[in-house]
Scaffold this motif. Structure first.
Motif, short mmCIF file in Angstrom:
data_model
loop_
_atom_site.label_atom_id
_atom_site.label_comp_id
_atom_site.label_asym_id
_atom_site.label_seq_id
_atom_site.Cartn_x
_atom_site.Cartn_y
_atom_site.Cartn_z
N MET A 220 -5.71 9.82 -5.02
CA MET A 220 -5.36 10.99 -4.21
C MET A 220 -6.53 11.94 -4.00
O MET A 220 -6.55 12.73 -3.05
N ARG B 296 -8.12 11.50 -0.68
CA ARG B 296 -7.29 11.93 0.45
C ARG B 296 -7.50 11.04 1.67
O ARG B 296 -7.54 11.49 2.82
N ILE C 39 -2.82 6.42 0.74
CA ILE C 39 -1.64 7.24 0.43
C ILE C 39 -0.54 6.40 -0.22
O ILE C 39 0.05 6.79 -1.23
#
Length: 447
Positions: A52, A55, A60
């Motif tokens: 994460m 990003r 995801i």
């Protein structure tokens, strides 16, 4: 101001530390299976935060799937540590569902922030409710750790529900995933993780203390049982030997008073005495087999060479004198143990060798010194069938070629048990020139 990347790195480092601590504790106490799940969950959580941090939209699904797997494993391990049943199948099912769900919402059209938050909340609250229910119902844990765990889980579930309700009121992604709130939400998760981990460690300590107390009580009970068994065996031996001695003595006196012109009666009295002698030997073997199973408590210095000399004099009365040929060291061959039991083990080997060898054939016994004391008994008898060698030394086992000779199948079993109790090793085999070879190795007292 706290940003998302910093909070993720902090939480990732914290989870990695928890992972290492849980793994090391699991390595030390493998019977606590819940620690393995907690360690694996912390590892998955570290991976989730690492994914994460970047990003990247392509990561995801992987990050959220790892998060679901992590929380599922940690809570499943907590349930096991609290005494509940593991449900790893359910954890894996929710993990697969999360992976499929995130792929679908990314392919779909429109904003899916609200549905993602609601689904994640339902899954996470479902996971956390399992250890919460177990903690509420458990009365075996330390009250302080149990209360801390219950309050921590309730508080974290309340935060998850509040976040979901906020998303329902304002589903705008700029609000739900706001950089102002998300880092603090992650920091709250880190605090929850720390409190949960400390509670788990206290619970592990309580389990280990309970296990230690139980083992101490079991050891004390076992010692009492051994003392009672020794007392019973002593009483049983006395009660059985007395009537056998009376029968034997009566037969002996009858032979002395009997008219020598009655050979039939003489043979029957001789048979009675031989049977009594056989029963006495069987009884001695059975009692010694049970005694040998008990822990050897004596640790006296025992000279094995002297035991062999004493046994040679004793067995010369039963078999022809001079059949035992011994090669003994000039200095004492000392080990630590129970002299009576060690004499029984060596005596059984010599008696077996003499009994299963042709009359007049010698039996060789050698005692060698070194880092261990080695005793080798070799005869010229029938030996062991090669296919039955792995079974030699088992209780009541008799080789196929030994069934014509009377025996109980306990002699070599007693030898093996006594040697094992003295931290030694006994092996059985066949000599190259025919006959059997038995070797005992015991730790030297000089080592």
């Amino acid at each position: 101001m706290l940003d998302i990347a910093t909070s993720m790195v902090f939480v990732g480092v914290l989870t990695a530390s928890n992972c290492i601590a849980a793994f090391l504790m699991w390595r030390a106490y493998r019977e606590l299976h819940g620690l393995a799940s907690v360690s694996a969950g912390c590892l998955a959580l570290t991976a989730a935060f690492a994914l994460m941090v970047f990003r990247d939209p392509h990561l995801i699904t992987a990050g959220n799937t790892a998060m679901t797997l992590a929380i599922g494993l940690v809570t499943d391990g907590m349930v096991e540590l609290l005494g509940g049943r593991s449900r790893r199948g359910w954890v894996l099912g929710m993990t697969v569902f999360t992976a499929l769900f995130w792929e679908l919402v990314q392919w779909g059209d429109g904003d899916s922030t609200l549905i993602r938050v609601l689904v994640a909340t339902v899954i996470y609250v479902g996971f956390y409710s399992r250890p919460l229910v177990e903690a509420i119902g458990s009365r075996d844990q330390i009250s302080g750790a149990r209360t801390c765990l219950i309050l921590t889980l309730i508080g974290h579930m309340a935060v998850l529900v509040a976040r979901a309700m906020a998303a329902v009121v304002n589903p705008d992604p700029s609000f739900v995933l706001s950089p102002r709130f998300l880092p603090w939400f992650q920091l709250e998760g880190a605090v929850v993780m720390m409190l949960t981990f400390f509670s788990i460690m206290f619970m592990v300590g309580a389990q280990l203390s309970a296990t230690l107390r139980q083992r101490t009580l079991s050891l004390a009970a076992e010692r009492r049982m051994h003392a009672q068994l020794r007392q019973f065996l002593g009483m049983l031996g006395h009660e059985l030997r007395t009537p056998l001695a009376i029968i034997d003595r009566s037969a002996e006196m009858s032979l002395e008073l009997l008219d020598p012109t009655q050979p039939l009666v003489t043979r029957r009295l001789d048979t009675i005495r031989a049977t009594v002698d056989r029963l006495r030997g069987m009884m001695d073997n059975l009692l010694m087999a049970e005694r040998a199973e008990l822990e050897v408590s004596d640790a006296d210095l025992v000279d094995l060479a002297r035991i062999v000399r004493d046994l040679m004099r004793l067995l010369a009365q039963k078999y022809e004198d001079g059949r035992i040929i011994a090669a003994l060291p000039e200095t004492p061959a000392q080990v630590r143990g129970n002299r009576e039991m060690l004499a029984t083990a060596i005596g059984n080997l010599l008696d077996n060798a003499l009994k299963y060898s042709p009359a007049g054939q010698p039996v060789h016994i050698t005692v060698q010194q070194g880092s261990s004391i080695t005793i080798t008994v070799e005869d010229r008898g029938i030996g062991f069938p090669s296919h039955q060698l792995p079974q030699v030394g088992q209780r009541f086992f008799r080789a196929d070629n030994a069934r014509t000779v009377q025996g109980t199948g306990l002699g070599l079993s007693i030898v093996k048990t006594i040697v094992d109790k003295h931290s030694g090793l006994v092996t059985f085999g066949n000599a190259t020139n025919g006959g059997a070879v038995a070797t005992i190795m015991l730790p030297s007292a000089q080592r």
